[in-house]
Enzyme design. Structure first.
Site, PDB file in Angstrom:
ATOM      1  CD  GLU A 231      54.565  -8.292  83.585  1.00 37.50           C
ATOM      2  OE1 GLU A 231      55.011  -7.145  83.816  1.00 37.50           O
ATOM      3  OE2 GLU A 231      53.676  -8.814  84.250  1.00 37.50           O
ATOM      4  CG  ASP A 233      51.249 -10.047  82.591  1.00 38.25           C
ATOM      5  OD1 ASP A 233      52.250 -10.538  83.155  1.00 38.25           O
ATOM      6  OD2 ASP A 233      50.856  -8.892  82.782  1.00 38.25           O
ATOM      7  CD  GLU A 236      48.416 -10.195  85.379  1.00 36.08           C
ATOM      8  OE1 GLU A 236      48.905  -9.900  86.478  1.00 36.08           O
ATOM      9  OE2 GLU A 236      48.128  -9.357  84.522  1.00 36.08           O
ATOM     10  CG  HIS A 247      52.578  -5.459  80.341  1.00 32.97           C
ATOM     11  ND1 HIS A 247      51.780  -4.407  80.684  1.00 32.97           N
ATOM     12  CD2 HIS A 247      52.010  -6.550  80.910  1.00 32.97           C
ATOM     13  CE1 HIS A 247      50.770  -4.824  81.442  1.00 32.97           C
ATOM     14  NE2 HIS A 247      50.891  -6.127  81.593  1.00 32.97           N
TER      15      HIS A 247
END
Ligand SMILES: *[C@@H]1O[C@H](CO)[C@@H](O)[C@H](O)[C@H]1NC(C)=O
Ligand SMILES: *[C@@H]1O[C@H](CO)[C@@H](O)[C@H](O)[C@H]1NC(C)=O
Length: 423
Positions: A231, A233, A236, A247
Protein backbone atom coordinates in the site's frame (compact mmCIF):
# COMPACT_ATOMS: atom_id res chain seq x y z
CA UNK A 1 -2.75 -38.44 -10.50
CA UNK A 2 -5.87 -38.86 -8.40
CA UNK A 3 -5.19 -35.66 -6.59
CA UNK A 4 -4.92 -33.57 -9.71
CA UNK A 5 -8.07 -35.06 -11.24
CA UNK A 6 -9.95 -34.37 -8.03
CA UNK A 7 -8.67 -30.84 -8.08
CA UNK A 8 -9.87 -30.23 -11.62
CA UNK A 9 -13.32 -31.59 -10.82
CA UNK A 10 -13.52 -29.43 -7.75
CA UNK A 11 -12.56 -26.36 -9.76
CA UNK A 12 -15.26 -27.05 -12.34
CA UNK A 13 -17.85 -27.57 -9.66
CA UNK A 14 -17.05 -24.41 -7.81
CA UNK A 15 -16.80 -22.42 -11.01
CA UNK A 16 -20.49 -22.77 -11.73
CA UNK A 17 -21.54 -20.97 -8.58
CA UNK A 18 -20.04 -18.25 -6.43
CA UNK A 19 -20.05 -14.75 -4.98
CA UNK A 20 -22.87 -13.48 -7.15
CA UNK A 21 -24.20 -10.33 -8.72
CA UNK A 22 -27.50 -8.89 -7.50
CA UNK A 23 -29.76 -7.00 -9.87
CA UNK A 24 -32.25 -5.25 -7.60
CA UNK A 25 -30.37 -1.99 -8.16
CA UNK A 26 -28.57 -1.46 -11.47
CA UNK A 27 -24.87 -0.85 -10.96
CA UNK A 28 -23.88 2.35 -12.72
CA UNK A 29 -20.42 3.74 -11.99
CA UNK A 30 -20.30 7.51 -11.49
CA UNK A 31 -18.03 9.00 -14.16
CA UNK A 32 -14.84 10.79 -13.17
CA UNK A 33 -12.44 12.36 -15.65
CA UNK A 34 -8.71 12.55 -15.04
CA UNK A 35 -5.64 13.37 -17.13
CA UNK A 36 -2.68 11.44 -18.43
CA UNK A 37 0.34 13.65 -19.10
CA UNK A 38 3.57 13.23 -21.03
CA UNK A 39 6.56 15.49 -21.57
CA UNK A 40 6.11 15.38 -25.33
CA UNK A 41 2.31 15.39 -25.63
CA UNK A 42 0.98 17.39 -22.69
CA UNK A 43 -2.13 16.22 -20.85
CA UNK A 44 -5.07 14.32 -22.35
CA UNK A 45 -8.39 13.80 -20.59
CA UNK A 46 -9.36 10.22 -19.67
CA UNK A 47 -13.00 9.21 -19.25
CA UNK A 48 -12.86 7.18 -16.04
CA UNK A 49 -15.36 6.22 -13.38
CA UNK A 50 -15.41 5.07 -9.78
CA UNK A 51 -16.79 1.95 -8.15
CA UNK A 52 -17.90 1.41 -4.55
CA UNK A 53 -16.09 -1.28 -2.58
CA UNK A 54 -18.00 -4.56 -2.15
CA UNK A 55 -17.97 -4.39 1.66
CA UNK A 56 -20.39 -1.45 1.67
CA UNK A 57 -22.93 -3.16 -0.58
CA UNK A 58 -26.18 -4.84 0.21
CA UNK A 59 -25.51 -8.56 0.33
CA UNK A 60 -28.61 -10.66 -0.11
CA UNK A 61 -29.82 -14.06 -1.24
CA UNK A 62 -29.14 -14.66 -4.91
CA UNK A 63 -32.75 -15.62 -5.59
CA UNK A 64 -34.51 -13.04 -3.44
CA UNK A 65 -33.91 -10.18 -1.09
CA UNK A 66 -33.12 -11.90 2.22
CA UNK A 67 -30.09 -10.30 3.88
CA UNK A 68 -27.00 -12.51 3.95
CA UNK A 69 -25.41 -10.06 6.34
CA UNK A 70 -27.26 -7.75 8.73
CA UNK A 71 -25.53 -5.20 10.95
CA UNK A 72 -22.41 -7.15 11.78
CA UNK A 73 -23.57 -10.75 11.61
CA UNK A 74 -24.05 -13.32 8.85
CA UNK A 75 -27.24 -15.22 8.20
CA UNK A 76 -26.33 -18.74 9.30
CA UNK A 77 -28.78 -20.40 6.89
CA UNK A 78 -27.50 -18.69 3.75
CA UNK A 79 -23.93 -18.61 5.04
CA UNK A 80 -23.12 -21.85 6.91
CA UNK A 81 -19.61 -21.94 5.42
CA UNK A 82 -17.40 -19.81 3.12
CA UNK A 83 -18.18 -21.55 -0.21
CA UNK A 84 -21.93 -21.97 0.31
CA UNK A 85 -22.23 -18.35 1.32
CA UNK A 86 -20.40 -17.22 -1.82
CA UNK A 87 -22.79 -19.32 -3.90
CA UNK A 88 -25.95 -18.18 -2.11
CA UNK A 89 -25.27 -14.49 -1.76
CA UNK A 90 -25.21 -11.62 -4.21
CA UNK A 91 -23.64 -8.17 -4.03
CA UNK A 92 -26.12 -5.65 -5.32
CA UNK A 93 -25.73 -2.48 -7.34
CA UNK A 94 -25.31 0.79 -5.43
CA UNK A 95 -27.38 3.94 -5.26
CA UNK A 96 -24.23 6.06 -5.03
CA UNK A 97 -25.84 9.35 -4.06
CA UNK A 98 -28.91 8.28 -2.12
CA UNK A 99 -27.44 5.47 -0.04
CA UNK A 100 -23.74 6.23 0.09
CA UNK A 101 -23.34 10.01 -0.32
CA UNK A 102 -20.94 9.60 -3.25
CA UNK A 103 -21.18 12.16 -6.05
CA UNK A 104 -19.04 13.13 -9.02
CA UNK A 105 -19.02 16.20 -11.24
CA UNK A 106 -16.55 16.30 -14.12
CA UNK A 107 -13.13 15.72 -12.55
CA UNK A 108 -14.35 16.00 -8.93
CA UNK A 109 -15.38 13.26 -6.52
CA UNK A 110 -17.08 14.06 -3.21
CA UNK A 111 -17.47 11.54 -0.41
CA UNK A 112 -19.91 12.48 2.32
CA UNK A 113 -19.44 11.12 5.84
CA UNK A 114 -22.90 10.16 7.16
CA UNK A 115 -25.74 9.49 4.72
CA UNK A 116 -29.25 8.67 5.84
CA UNK A 117 -30.59 6.58 2.98
CA UNK A 118 -34.04 5.04 2.55
CA UNK A 119 -32.99 1.74 4.15
CA UNK A 120 -29.88 2.48 6.14
CA UNK A 121 -27.47 4.97 7.61
CA UNK A 122 -24.16 4.81 5.80
CA UNK A 123 -20.83 5.79 7.35
CA UNK A 124 -17.97 6.79 5.02
CA UNK A 125 -17.04 4.97 1.84
CA UNK A 126 -14.21 3.58 -0.26
CA UNK A 127 -14.10 3.79 -4.04
CA UNK A 128 -11.67 2.73 -6.78
CA UNK A 129 -10.88 4.38 -10.11
CA UNK A 130 -12.01 2.23 -13.04
CA UNK A 131 -10.45 1.90 -16.51
CA UNK A 132 -13.57 0.14 -17.86
CA UNK A 133 -16.81 -1.31 -16.48
CA UNK A 134 -15.03 -4.45 -15.31
CA UNK A 135 -11.40 -3.43 -14.69
CA UNK A 136 -9.69 -1.14 -12.25
CA UNK A 137 -7.32 1.47 -13.64
CA UNK A 138 -3.78 0.25 -12.98
CA UNK A 139 -1.07 2.81 -12.21
CA UNK A 140 2.60 2.16 -12.88
CA UNK A 141 4.14 4.64 -10.50
CA UNK A 142 7.88 4.40 -11.08
CA UNK A 143 9.48 7.53 -12.55
CA UNK A 144 6.02 9.13 -12.63
CA UNK A 145 4.17 11.89 -10.88
CA UNK A 146 0.67 11.83 -9.37
CA UNK A 147 -1.17 15.07 -8.69
CA UNK A 148 -4.62 15.89 -7.34
CA UNK A 149 -6.50 18.72 -5.69
CA UNK A 150 -8.08 18.10 -2.33
CA UNK A 151 -10.55 20.02 -0.19
CA UNK A 152 -10.22 18.95 3.45
CA UNK A 153 -11.86 22.08 4.90
CA UNK A 154 -14.90 20.05 5.93
CA UNK A 155 -12.94 17.26 7.67
CA UNK A 156 -12.63 17.73 11.44
CA UNK A 157 -10.53 15.81 14.00
CA UNK A 158 -11.12 12.07 13.88
CA UNK A 159 -11.87 11.85 10.16
CA UNK A 160 -9.50 10.67 7.45
CA UNK A 161 -9.90 11.52 3.80
CA UNK A 162 -7.48 9.07 2.21
CA UNK A 163 -6.13 8.73 -1.31
CA UNK A 164 -3.77 5.82 -1.82
CA UNK A 165 -2.62 2.99 -4.02
CA UNK A 166 -3.18 -0.70 -3.20
CA UNK A 167 -1.66 -3.76 -4.89
CA UNK A 168 -5.06 -5.20 -5.88
CA UNK A 169 -5.80 -7.26 -9.00
CA UNK A 170 -7.17 -5.30 -11.97
CA UNK A 171 -10.22 -7.60 -12.20
CA UNK A 172 -10.91 -7.66 -8.46
CA UNK A 173 -9.65 -11.26 -8.23
CA UNK A 174 -12.14 -12.86 -10.68
CA UNK A 175 -9.56 -14.69 -12.80
CA UNK A 176 -7.68 -16.10 -9.83
CA UNK A 177 -10.86 -17.02 -7.92
CA UNK A 178 -13.67 -18.07 -10.30
CA UNK A 179 -16.19 -18.29 -7.45
CA UNK A 180 -16.01 -14.50 -7.41
CA UNK A 181 -18.61 -13.64 -10.05
CA UNK A 182 -18.84 -9.97 -9.12
CA UNK A 183 -15.28 -8.74 -9.67
CA UNK A 184 -14.06 -5.18 -10.06
CA UNK A 185 -17.44 -4.08 -11.41
CA UNK A 186 -18.76 -4.57 -7.86
CA UNK A 187 -15.62 -3.42 -6.06
CA UNK A 188 -14.19 -6.78 -4.94
CA UNK A 189 -10.60 -7.74 -4.17
CA UNK A 190 -9.59 -5.09 -1.68
CA UNK A 191 -6.35 -5.54 0.25
CA UNK A 192 -3.95 -3.31 2.09
CA UNK A 193 -0.93 -3.41 4.35
CA UNK A 194 -3.03 -3.74 7.51
CA UNK A 195 -4.25 -7.10 6.15
CA UNK A 196 -7.83 -6.17 7.09
CA UNK A 197 -9.91 -8.99 8.58
CA UNK A 198 -13.21 -7.12 8.21
CA UNK A 199 -13.52 -7.87 4.49
CA UNK A 200 -16.61 -10.02 3.85
CA UNK A 201 -15.29 -11.91 0.81
CA UNK A 202 -11.65 -12.84 0.24
CA UNK A 203 -10.40 -15.09 -2.57
CA UNK A 204 -13.94 -15.84 -3.74
CA UNK A 205 -15.09 -17.10 -0.34
CA UNK A 206 -17.06 -15.49 2.47
CA UNK A 207 -14.96 -14.65 5.52
CA UNK A 208 -17.51 -16.32 7.82
CA UNK A 209 -15.15 -18.59 9.76
CA UNK A 210 -14.69 -17.39 13.33
CA UNK A 211 -16.49 -14.17 12.42
CA UNK A 212 -16.53 -11.91 15.47
CA UNK A 213 -18.87 -8.92 15.43
CA UNK A 214 -17.09 -5.74 16.45
CA UNK A 215 -17.69 -4.68 20.05
CA UNK A 216 -17.97 -0.98 19.15
CA UNK A 217 -19.03 -0.93 15.49
CA UNK A 218 -22.53 -2.12 14.60
CA UNK A 219 -21.60 -2.50 10.94
CA UNK A 220 -18.43 -4.52 11.06
CA UNK A 221 -16.66 -7.54 12.43
CA UNK A 222 -13.57 -9.61 11.75
CA UNK A 223 -13.21 -13.04 10.22
CA UNK A 224 -10.48 -15.64 10.28
CA UNK A 225 -8.81 -14.28 7.17
CA UNK A 226 -7.15 -11.02 6.32
CA UNK A 227 -6.22 -9.72 2.89
CA UNK A 228 -2.73 -8.26 2.48
CA UNK A 229 -0.92 -6.26 -0.15
CA UNK A 230 1.50 -3.41 -0.58
CA UNK A 231 0.00 0.00 0.00
CA UNK A 232 1.26 3.45 -0.86
CA UNK A 233 -0.58 5.99 1.25
CA UNK A 234 -0.23 9.11 -0.86
CA UNK A 235 -2.59 11.04 1.36
CA UNK A 236 -4.24 10.51 4.73
CA UNK A 237 -5.58 13.77 6.10
CA UNK A 238 -8.14 16.04 7.63
CA UNK A 239 -8.10 19.82 8.11
CA UNK A 240 -5.64 19.48 11.03
CA UNK A 241 -3.02 16.91 10.00
CA UNK A 242 -1.74 15.07 6.93
CA UNK A 243 0.54 12.08 6.43
CA UNK A 244 1.92 10.04 3.58
CA UNK A 245 3.30 6.59 4.11
CA UNK A 246 4.65 3.72 2.01
CA UNK A 247 3.82 0.28 3.48
CA UNK A 248 5.66 -2.53 1.78
CA UNK A 249 4.69 -6.20 1.98
CA UNK A 250 6.85 -9.20 1.19
CA UNK A 251 3.98 -10.89 -0.64
CA UNK A 252 3.45 -9.92 -4.27
CA UNK A 253 -0.09 -8.78 -4.96
CA UNK A 254 -3.26 -9.57 -3.03
CA UNK A 255 -2.69 -12.42 -0.58
CA UNK A 256 -5.04 -13.99 1.92
CA UNK A 257 -3.53 -14.51 5.35
CA UNK A 258 -4.81 -15.93 8.60
CA UNK A 259 -3.71 -15.38 12.16
CA UNK A 260 -1.59 -12.61 13.55
CA UNK A 261 1.71 -14.44 13.07
CA UNK A 262 1.61 -14.30 9.30
CA UNK A 263 0.03 -10.89 9.40
CA UNK A 264 2.93 -9.51 11.42
CA UNK A 265 5.49 -10.98 9.09
CA UNK A 266 4.03 -10.11 5.71
CA UNK A 267 3.52 -6.35 5.76
CA UNK A 268 5.16 -3.29 7.22
CA UNK A 269 2.04 -2.28 9.10
CA UNK A 270 3.32 0.96 10.60
CA UNK A 271 5.13 2.07 7.48
CA UNK A 272 7.39 5.04 7.53
CA UNK A 273 5.08 8.00 7.76
CA UNK A 274 5.74 11.58 6.87
CA UNK A 275 3.69 14.13 8.80
CA UNK A 276 5.14 17.68 8.93
CA UNK A 277 3.75 18.36 12.42
CA UNK A 278 5.17 15.13 13.74
CA UNK A 279 8.52 16.01 12.21
CA UNK A 280 8.66 19.32 13.99
CA UNK A 281 7.02 21.90 11.76
CA UNK A 282 3.83 22.92 13.54
CA UNK A 283 3.12 25.85 11.19
CA UNK A 284 3.26 24.06 7.85
CA UNK A 285 -0.18 22.40 7.51
CA UNK A 286 -3.52 23.56 8.90
CA UNK A 287 -6.05 26.37 8.83
CA UNK A 288 -4.35 29.65 7.89
CA UNK A 289 -0.92 28.01 7.74
CA UNK A 290 1.63 27.58 4.90
CA UNK A 291 -0.64 24.94 3.36
CA UNK A 292 -4.00 26.47 4.29
CA UNK A 293 -6.55 23.72 4.81
CA UNK A 294 -9.47 26.14 4.79
CA UNK A 295 -9.43 25.99 1.00
CA UNK A 296 -8.51 23.61 -1.81
CA UNK A 297 -4.85 22.93 -2.63
CA UNK A 298 -2.84 20.73 -4.97
CA UNK A 299 -0.81 17.75 -3.77
CA UNK A 300 2.05 16.58 -5.99
CA UNK A 301 3.84 13.28 -5.39
CA UNK A 302 6.87 12.20 -7.41
CA UNK A 303 8.09 8.61 -7.50
CA UNK A 304 11.79 9.03 -8.30
CA UNK A 305 13.89 6.06 -9.42
CA UNK A 306 17.67 5.65 -9.20
CA UNK A 307 18.19 5.98 -12.96
CA UNK A 308 15.20 8.15 -13.95
CA UNK A 309 13.55 5.25 -15.81
CA UNK A 310 10.30 3.38 -15.20
CA UNK A 311 12.24 0.18 -14.54
CA UNK A 312 14.78 1.57 -12.09
CA UNK A 313 14.53 0.93 -8.35
CA UNK A 314 12.40 3.41 -6.46
CA UNK A 315 14.79 5.71 -4.60
CA UNK A 316 12.74 8.61 -3.35
CA UNK A 317 9.18 9.86 -2.94
CA UNK A 318 8.93 13.65 -3.15
CA UNK A 319 6.04 15.78 -2.01
CA UNK A 320 5.16 19.28 -3.09
CA UNK A 321 2.09 21.44 -2.45
CA UNK A 322 0.70 24.17 -4.70
CA UNK A 323 -1.90 26.65 -3.47
CA UNK A 324 -2.89 29.96 -5.03
CA UNK A 325 0.01 29.65 -7.46
CA UNK A 326 2.53 29.25 -4.62
CA UNK A 327 4.61 26.13 -4.19
CA UNK A 328 5.43 24.80 -0.76
CA UNK A 329 7.65 21.94 0.22
CA UNK A 330 8.25 20.92 3.80
CA UNK A 331 11.95 21.62 4.42
CA UNK A 332 14.26 19.85 2.04
CA UNK A 333 14.09 16.46 3.69
CA UNK A 334 10.70 15.54 2.27
CA UNK A 335 11.58 12.11 1.05
CA UNK A 336 11.96 8.55 2.17
CA UNK A 337 15.47 8.36 0.87
CA UNK A 338 17.65 6.14 3.03
CA UNK A 339 14.87 5.35 5.48
CA UNK A 340 14.32 1.83 4.21
CA UNK A 341 10.64 2.61 3.69
CA UNK A 342 10.93 1.92 -0.01
CA UNK A 343 12.28 -1.61 0.22
CA UNK A 344 9.78 -3.88 -1.42
CA UNK A 345 7.61 -1.15 -2.93
CA UNK A 346 9.24 -1.61 -6.34
CA UNK A 347 7.80 -5.05 -7.11
CA UNK A 348 4.26 -3.98 -6.36
CA UNK A 349 4.78 -0.82 -8.34
CA UNK A 350 5.85 -2.72 -11.45
CA UNK A 351 2.70 -4.88 -11.33
CA UNK A 352 0.53 -1.78 -11.17
CA UNK A 353 -1.50 -0.38 -8.30
CA UNK A 354 -5.18 0.51 -7.94
CA UNK A 355 -6.18 4.05 -6.92
CA UNK A 356 -8.30 4.10 -3.77
CA UNK A 357 -10.19 7.11 -2.42
CA UNK A 358 -11.97 6.89 0.89
CA UNK A 359 -13.41 8.66 3.88
CA UNK A 360 -13.39 6.93 7.25
CA UNK A 361 -13.47 7.24 11.01
CA UNK A 362 -11.37 5.05 13.21
CA UNK A 363 -12.98 2.52 15.58
CA UNK A 364 -9.58 1.23 16.68
CA UNK A 365 -7.49 4.33 17.48
CA UNK A 366 -9.86 7.32 17.10
CA UNK A 367 -7.45 8.63 14.39
CA UNK A 368 -5.14 9.92 17.12
CA UNK A 369 -2.12 8.48 15.23
CA UNK A 370 -2.86 11.07 12.53
CA UNK A 371 -4.00 14.22 14.28
CA UNK A 372 -3.26 14.15 18.03
CA UNK A 373 -0.78 12.78 20.57
CA UNK A 374 -0.17 9.07 20.08
CA UNK A 375 0.38 6.63 21.67
CA UNK A 376 -1.28 7.77 24.89
CA UNK A 377 1.16 5.63 26.86
CA UNK A 378 4.05 7.94 25.96
CA UNK A 379 4.83 11.48 27.09
CA UNK A 380 3.85 14.14 24.54
CA UNK A 381 7.41 15.44 24.66
CA UNK A 382 8.78 12.15 23.33
CA UNK A 383 9.84 12.79 19.71
CA UNK A 384 7.21 11.53 17.27
CA UNK A 385 4.31 11.45 19.74
CA UNK A 386 2.79 14.86 18.86
CA UNK A 387 1.18 14.51 15.44
CA UNK A 388 -1.38 17.32 15.41
CA UNK A 389 -3.45 19.68 17.51
CA UNK A 390 -6.55 17.51 17.97
CA UNK A 391 -7.41 16.67 21.57
CA UNK A 392 -6.44 13.17 22.75
CA UNK A 393 -10.10 12.76 23.67
CA UNK A 394 -11.28 13.58 20.12
CA UNK A 395 -12.02 11.23 17.27
CA UNK A 396 -14.39 8.84 19.01
CA UNK A 397 -16.50 7.53 16.08
CA UNK A 398 -19.81 7.82 17.97
CA UNK A 399 -19.06 11.49 18.70
CA UNK A 400 -17.79 12.36 15.23
CA UNK A 401 -20.76 10.65 13.58
CA UNK A 402 -23.20 12.45 15.89
CA UNK A 403 -21.53 15.87 15.84
CA UNK A 404 -20.16 16.14 12.28
CA UNK A 405 -22.34 13.95 10.06
CA UNK A 406 -22.21 16.46 7.20
CA UNK A 407 -18.42 16.24 6.87
CA UNK A 408 -17.06 15.52 3.41
CA UNK A 409 -13.93 15.42 1.29
CA UNK A 410 -13.53 16.36 -2.37
CA UNK A 411 -10.76 14.99 -4.59
CA UNK A 412 -10.46 16.58 -8.03
CA UNK A 413 -8.26 17.32 -11.04
CA UNK A 414 -6.31 14.03 -10.91
CA UNK A 415 -3.30 14.05 -13.22
CA UNK A 416 -0.74 11.34 -13.76
CA UNK A 417 2.32 11.16 -15.96
CA UNK A 418 5.93 12.11 -16.53
CA UNK A 419 7.79 13.98 -13.80
CA UNK A 420 7.17 17.70 -14.09
CA UNK A 421 4.10 17.50 -16.37
CA UNK A 422 1.16 17.46 -13.96
CA UNK A 423 1.22 20.79 -12.13
C1 LIG B 1 7.72 25.30 8.41
O1 LIG B 1 7.42 25.36 7.02
C2 LIG B 1 7.26 26.69 6.53
C3 LIG B 1 6.85 26.59 5.07
O2 LIG B 1 7.76 25.83 4.31
C4 LIG B 1 8.56 27.43 6.71
O3 LIG B 1 8.38 28.76 6.25
C5 LIG B 1 8.93 27.43 8.20
O4 LIG B 1 10.19 28.06 8.36
C6 LIG B 1 9.00 26.01 8.71
N1 LIG B 1 9.21 26.04 10.15
C7 LIG B 1 10.07 25.22 10.75
C8 LIG B 1 10.13 25.34 12.23
O5 LIG B 1 10.76 24.41 10.15
C1 LIG C 1 17.85 12.08 -12.81
O1 LIG C 1 17.25 13.36 -13.02
C2 LIG C 1 17.71 14.36 -12.10
C3 LIG C 1 16.98 15.67 -12.36
O2 LIG C 1 15.82 15.53 -13.08
C4 LIG C 1 19.20 14.55 -12.24
O3 LIG C 1 19.65 15.50 -11.30
C5 LIG C 1 19.91 13.22 -12.02
O4 LIG C 1 21.29 13.38 -12.27
C6 LIG C 1 19.36 12.16 -12.96
N1 LIG C 1 19.95 10.88 -12.59
C7 LIG C 1 20.43 10.02 -13.49
C8 LIG C 1 21.05 8.76 -12.93
O5 LIG C 1 20.38 10.23 -14.69
Amino acid sequence: MHTSVAFVLFSLLTAVCGQQIGTLTTESHPSLTWSKCTTSGGCTVQEGSVVLDANWRWLHSKTGSTNCYTGNTWDTTLCPDPATCAANCALDGADYTGTYGITTAGDALTLKFVTHGPYSTNIGSRVYLMASTTKYQMFMLRNQEFTFDVDVSNLPCGLNGALYFAGMDADGGMAKYPTNKAGAQYGTGYCDSQCPHDIKFINGEANVLNWTPSSNNGNSGTGQYGTCCTEMDVWEANSVSAAYTPHACTVHGQTRCSGSGLYGGVCDKDGCDFNSYRMGNTTFYGRGLAVDTSSKFTVVTQFITVDNTSTGALSEIRRLYVQNGKKAAFGDTNSFESKGGLTGMGTAFSKGMVLVMSLWDDYAENMLWLDSDYPATKSVTTPGVARGTCSPSSGLPASVEANSPGSSVTYSNIKFGDIGTTF
